[in-house]
Design a protein around this motif. Structure first.
Motif: not given
Length: 263
Positions: A1-15, A21-34
């Motif tokens: 599978g892909a090897r990724l570094v994901l950066a996100d600050y979990g901002m509100e819509l206006d910055g 939590e959002p970046i942790r959740a998506i990283a966990e989803e990718i890791n769980d998918a292989g």
């Protein structure tokens, strides 16, 4: 599978604000998918943060093949109601994120002859009301992408961009209703239901690997469609020597505006 570094600050819509939590959740989803994803909770609107994100990838994997710049915020309002602070926050998050990440990644992408995929927007064409700060920043991304693609040609680095049509937080029915002063129901239809983010991802995946030879291109993508967004020039007019005047421009303006023989 892909090897990724994901950066996100979990901002509100206006910055404003932040949430890990959002970046942790998506990283966990990718890791769980292989796949393999390393989450980095940070904003890349500052050069030192961008350098840290890139260094995280180099430390973990030893090289960098692809950079995807997708950071952005939405903060619509009429221009006269936008404060200087809000305009700067938009520019930092929509434009400088791309510049600083590209600057940090550039030597590593030169070494790997890698690819960059940026996220611009059709809104840069000035067809969305209450979006001057957003459109201006996205126009910067569009121009920067084309310029850096030209710079990268001599080094084998390819740089392209997408203009996505996807119903993310930035283009939710609530946000679009505010932009266009239209009822919420206008943007809750089969047409908008077809704007799924997963219809955008394959185009990004096409542009990312070495097998893609395109560079400097802008692809509109979404709703199962892919289109090229291009720049053209009309044939225009050439004024006689000694008659380069406002009146000559006025006399020839219809031909200037005629795109029949545009290139």
């Amino acid at each position: 599978g892909a090897r990724l570094v994901l950066a996100d600050y979990g901002m509100e819509l206006d910055g404003r604000g932040s949430d890990p939590e959002p970046i942790r959740a998506i990283a966990e989803e990718i890791n769980d998918a292989g796949g393999e994803a390393i989450p980095v909770w940070t904003t890349v609107a500052y050069p030192e943060n961008a350098e840290m994100v890139v260094q995280t990838a180099i430390d973990a994997y030893g090289k960098l093949d692809v950079l995807v710049n997708n950071a952005g915020i939405a903060d619509p309002d009429w221009f006269e109601d936008q404060s200087i602070e809000r305009i700067r926050r938009m520019t930092d998050n929509q434009y400088y994120t791309v510049v600083w990440m590209t600057k940090a990644a550039w030597p590593h992408l030169v070494a790997s002859k890698g690819n960059i995929v940026n996220t611009a927007s059709e809104a840069m064409l000035g067809n969305v009301p209450k979006a001057a700060s957003y459109c201006g920043a996205k126009g910067g991304v569009f121009a920067f992408t084309r310029a850096i693609a030209l710079d990268g040609k001599r080094m084998g680095v390819r740089v392209n961009q997408i203009c996505p049509r996807g119903t993310t937080r930035l283009s939710s029915p609530e946000v679009l209703a505010f932009h266009f002063d239209a009822p919420l129901e206008t943007f809750q239809s089969e047409f908008f239901d077809n704007m799924k983010p997963e219809y955008v991802s394959p185009v990004l995946a096409y542009l990312a690997p070495d097998s893609c030879a395109l560079t400097g291109m802008t692809l509109i993508t979404g709703a199962r469609q892919v289109k090229l967004l291009a720049c053209i020039e009309s044939a225009g007019i050439e004024m006689d020597e000694g008659d380069v005047t406002p009146e000559s421009v006025a006399a020839g303006i219809d031909k200037v505006m005629d795109l029949t023989d545009a290139v």
